[in-house]
Design a protein around this motif. Sequence first.
Motif, PDB file in Angstrom:
ATOM      1  N   GLN A 142       0.816  -1.207   0.000  1.00 23.45           N
ATOM      2  CA  GLN A 142       0.000   0.000   0.000  1.00 23.45           C
ATOM      3  C   GLN A 142       0.860   1.272   0.000  1.00 23.45           C
ATOM      4  O   GLN A 142       1.952   1.297   0.581  1.00 23.45           O
ATOM      5  CB  GLN A 142      -0.920   0.007   1.229  1.00 23.45           C
ATOM      6  CG  GLN A 142      -1.919  -1.146   1.258  1.00 23.45           C
ATOM      7  CD  GLN A 142      -2.853  -1.127   0.055  1.00 23.45           C
ATOM      8  OE1 GLN A 142      -3.484  -0.108  -0.249  1.00 23.45           O
ATOM      9  NE2 GLN A 142      -2.942  -2.255  -0.638  1.00 23.45           N
ATOM     10  N   ASP A 143       0.314   2.311  -0.620  1.00 21.28           N
ATOM     11  CA  ASP A 143       1.044   3.585  -0.720  1.00 21.28           C
ATOM     12  C   ASP A 143       1.407   4.140   0.654  1.00 21.28           C
ATOM     13  O   ASP A 143       2.486   4.722   0.843  1.00 21.28           O
ATOM     14  CB  ASP A 143       0.203   4.620  -1.474  1.00 21.28           C
ATOM     15  CG  ASP A 143      -0.017   4.236  -2.931  1.00 21.28           C
ATOM     16  OD1 ASP A 143       0.572   3.219  -3.362  1.00 21.28           O
ATOM     17  OD2 ASP A 143      -0.758   4.955  -3.632  1.00 21.28           O
ATOM     18  N   GLU A 144       0.506   3.963   1.621  1.00 19.90           N
ATOM     19  CA  GLU A 144       0.727   4.538   2.948  1.00 19.90           C
ATOM     20  C   GLU A 144       1.995   3.986   3.604  1.00 19.90           C
ATOM     21  O   GLU A 144       2.638   4.683   4.392  1.00 19.90           O
ATOM     22  CB  GLU A 144      -0.479   4.253   3.859  1.00 19.90           C
ATOM     23  CG  GLU A 144      -1.752   4.983   3.479  1.00 19.90           C
ATOM     24  CD  GLU A 144      -2.426   4.411   2.245  1.00 19.90           C
ATOM     25  OE1 GLU A 144      -2.115   3.232   1.894  1.00 19.90           O
ATOM     26  OE2 GLU A 144      -3.239   5.107   1.612  1.00 19.90           O
ATOM     27  N   ILE A 145       2.339   2.765   3.270  1.00 19.14           N
ATOM     28  CA  ILE A 145       3.554   2.155   3.856  1.00 19.14           C
ATOM     29  C   ILE A 145       4.791   2.928   3.415  1.00 19.14           C
ATOM     30  O   ILE A 145       5.647   3.298   4.243  1.00 19.14           O
ATOM     31  CB  ILE A 145       3.677   0.677   3.446  1.00 19.14           C
ATOM     32  CG1 ILE A 145       2.479  -0.135   3.952  1.00 19.14           C
ATOM     33  CG2 ILE A 145       4.988   0.089   3.951  1.00 19.14           C
ATOM     34  CD1 ILE A 145       2.358  -0.201   5.452  1.00 19.14           C
ATOM     35  N   PHE A 146       4.909   3.193   2.121  1.00 17.71           N
ATOM     36  CA  PHE A 146       6.079   3.917   1.614  1.00 17.71           C
ATOM     37  C   PHE A 146       6.122   5.342   2.159  1.00 17.71           C
ATOM     38  O   PHE A 146       7.190   5.831   2.544  1.00 17.71           O
ATOM     39  CB  PHE A 146       6.053   3.941   0.085  1.00 17.71           C
ATOM     40  CG  PHE A 146       6.117   2.591  -0.552  1.00 17.71           C
ATOM     41  CD1 PHE A 146       7.247   1.803  -0.455  1.00 17.71           C
ATOM     42  CD2 PHE A 146       5.029   2.085  -1.262  1.00 17.71           C
ATOM     43  CE1 PHE A 146       7.305   0.550  -1.039  1.00 17.71           C
ATOM     44  CE2 PHE A 146       5.079   0.840  -1.851  1.00 17.71           C
ATOM     45  CZ  PHE A 146       6.216   0.068  -1.740  1.00 17.71           C
ATOM     46  N   LEU A 147       4.954   5.999   2.193  1.00 18.29           N
ATOM     47  CA  LEU A 147       4.906   7.374   2.689  1.00 18.29           C
ATOM     48  C   LEU A 147       5.301   7.429   4.161  1.00 18.29           C
ATOM     49  O   LEU A 147       5.999   8.356   4.596  1.00 18.29           O
ATOM     50  CB  LEU A 147       3.505   7.949   2.483  1.00 18.29           C
ATOM     51  CG  LEU A 147       3.052   8.068   1.015  1.00 18.29           C
ATOM     52  CD1 LEU A 147       1.573   8.436   0.935  1.00 18.29           C
ATOM     53  CD2 LEU A 147       3.893   9.094   0.265  1.00 18.29           C
TER      54      LEU A 147
END
Length: 960
Positions: free
Chosen positions: A367-372
């Motif tokens: 998920q994008d939130e992990i990288f952010l």
Amino acid sequence: MSDIIREESNTGATSGAGGGTKHPPSKIDEEHIEHMMNRMSVGMTKQNTGGTTADGNAPPKTRGGARPKVFTDRCEFKSYPRSTTPRMADPIHLRFEKPNSRLTYPVKSVRIECTSSDSKHAEDIKIEDYIDEQQSCPLFREFESKHFIMITFDVKYRPKKVKEILQRGIFIEQEGCFKYFGQSASQLRARKCVLYNETLGEFREVMRQFGRFECLHQLSKIAARIGLLLSSATPTVRIEDEEIVEIKDIENNGYTFTDGCGFMSEKLANDITEELRIKWRYKGQKIQVPSVVQIRLKGCKGILILDSEPENKRLCKIRPSMEKFVWNMKPPHILAVVDGKFGVSRPNTFGKLNKQFIRLLSGLGIQDEIFLKKQSQYFDELMKLPDDEYLQVKYLCTLQHHDLAEKVMKKCSDGAVKRMIKKISTQACTIRKQSQSDKRKKTQAERLIIPIEKSRNVYGVCDPSNQLQYGQCFFQPTIRGSPQPLNIKVVVTKNPCYHPGDVRVLQCIDVQECWHLIDCIVFPVKGDRPHSDEIAGSDLDGDLYFVCWDCDLIPPRTYQAHQGSLRSKSTRRADFTQSSLLNYFVNYKSSTISQLNRLYEQWVDLNDGIFSDKCLEISGLFSCAVDAAKTGEIVKIPYFAPQANSGNPIKVWHQLQERADAYLKKALDDVIKADDEFDFLDDIEMMELLSDRESPVDDLQLFRLVLMWCKRSDGQQNLLLDFTKHINFSKFQPDERTVADIDIMSNIGQYFHDLPKEYINGLMQQVHNALYQSELLQEEDIGIITGEKSHQWMLHYRMNIGETFPWNYLNQILGEDGSKLLILGVRVGSQEWILACNMTGIFRYEPVNIGSSHKVAVFVSRHTLHEGHGLLNLPGGYLVELKELPKQRLDIYENTKKDTFISLIQDDEEEQTTILSIALNRFGQTFTQSRIRKQYVVACELFKLSSEPHVEHKPYHPVN
């Protein structure tokens, strides 16, 4: 640079009656040598001291007394005039001084730079003095390094001209003639090769001293094997023949599961560790030696892993896949370690996410939130690092500065600790240094580098226990000072990676027979295909793998690995000659990978991303392109460009990029506001930051950063004017210009009082007049070109060193209404020429007649010799024609193409080079030569006329 001479070959003296050629004369005209030495030394000395040039003329003046930067950064070249170009067989004559005695392996270095596309023109040769090969190679160990020359060719240099240079060779007085020998894999990619002194013997005889190359069947493999003789590595122990044992490879289904992976006894590993003086690294292990060593031994390359069998003697077990050619030299044999202390397995080699990993992991379901979240945590830690002792210990241990971490824990931090913490805290926004020919190098933040604590970057090795099944691995990283075997899933990949199948998810299991292998990933030797080969077609001869056990980054799904083609072995024997190997070097194209990368970048941002047919096709070509130097395989690049579509979704790497830009901007803003000194940027890095058009920092912020840097850097205030030329004051609002004026005036008395009045006024002119920022125009040129309206010009684009010609920007600005100024710089031998075209009106892809709505004025100046300048306001009857296909070009001609006045054309689509031709006779008797023909454009600036009203600035007058 040492005091050197470059001597023109005497074609008449070396030509026989029958048209043949002889070897260079043993005695060279002493008077001619003395004349050339005086000429070169005077030219170099007086160029640096502001005296006359080598031609006896005063150097041209610019603001602050400096010459245009684009040319002063380049070496003073000596070119053969067209009429005296040496014959093909005549070697190039050079002279070097004796090397510095402190150099370990001094190697003469020559760089061939290109200024002309005309193959009849002679080369421009830059003597780079001696380079120090800190690590030796077999060739330099057998023969002294003084018998060799490292020669580097400009990427723009045509293969035909490269071949001419190498066939001629280089002659050095009292040493002899140097001819082509070979190159390592990295040298091949950098367009470098090594010349050897022919006094050492005939080419094949020298080769036979080392090994048997003629039995190889592929020319590319022969070149790669010869490259091993030039592969630098650190010598450690000497091995006798009886200490080397050959063991079999494990093969199945056409694959070699042990490709490049041998064994070393504990005694041998200990001796290597002692030689490298790195035993302290392994104090947390039971056996205090590295588990993996990347080596060069005889004709072998690969890795040695620690053998579990107890041996009281030195023993090296080599596999057939490691032996690249049969070695002829007698024992003892030197075992050399690649990259010295870094060519071994080490604890705490933490892994990092990058843009390639993020793209693949995102496509596989992370998920994008992990990288952010990971990126935000990293930036927050860097911000807190100067004041947080826990984070200081964590990062110092991560980078293996254990002695400094101990000082922090004991509350006795000193200057060394503070300097290292400062370096770490600014690492994300520090620009990597680059060579003159390199493209722009981004900061860690811009490259989306995010360190991951639960990851390592380690060597891959084969399973010595034969217990691991397909889909399993053994991994025992050092965690908090001691090895810990993992029993969880890990994600494994390597850099570079483009195919979604390059990411493997493996199950770690604990195998007692592998406990002696620490800080490396152990792959199974069972299955239909090696896991290493599934990951971007890699092997086990020294490849490093990103191994991560952070559960947030384990993708929920995987993709089938790319099925690389099994290359059949050729049975046809290659032509093993010096000439054939020279031709292989000449014709090798190093730009294939970068072209594939650019094409991939265009497609991966679209809807289907990494799973699109185009991305999958392109990614499948990368492993072939990477191995092309060894296989000789020609990779054909598919030419398909995506259509622009504003409906494509924003990918997570776009969001990360925006956040990285914001972080960089804040970090530099904090530096500007800070009261203490900052030294994380040196003058080279500062110049690179300022010349970076993709930097998120606005120009006013950069201007204030420059003032702060010059104030804090003792003796560097004279760089102020050079730095500010890279700030686009055209973007300043009127109130921002006022702020800049105030900043300048408020700092003059305290920090810049030693600078002359003309220097300060030059800085003020830059703020209010964009043309004074030109690196090509001299002060007297500006009024001639633009007259009364010089204050209204805005800098639109400047071509940095190493960049391709900006055809896209030129097409854009010519297609807009209003006035624009195109300024080009070329070199004809050692002469510097400037062309400026002041163009009014819209110019698109059809011939445009010059008249009332379309005007063109052409200015030409020869800066080097002060020969004068020419200015023509073109009358009716002239036409301007801009073309895009088959090659980009811009022509200005009178009535018909036969009467072309100026021709600017994209010369080589692949290398993106552009050449310029000018009919100088249109200026009457102004110039002694009648034309400039097909010269490479080395500099370009684009200015556009602004409608903003001009506000006069008051010149600076010091108060007595």
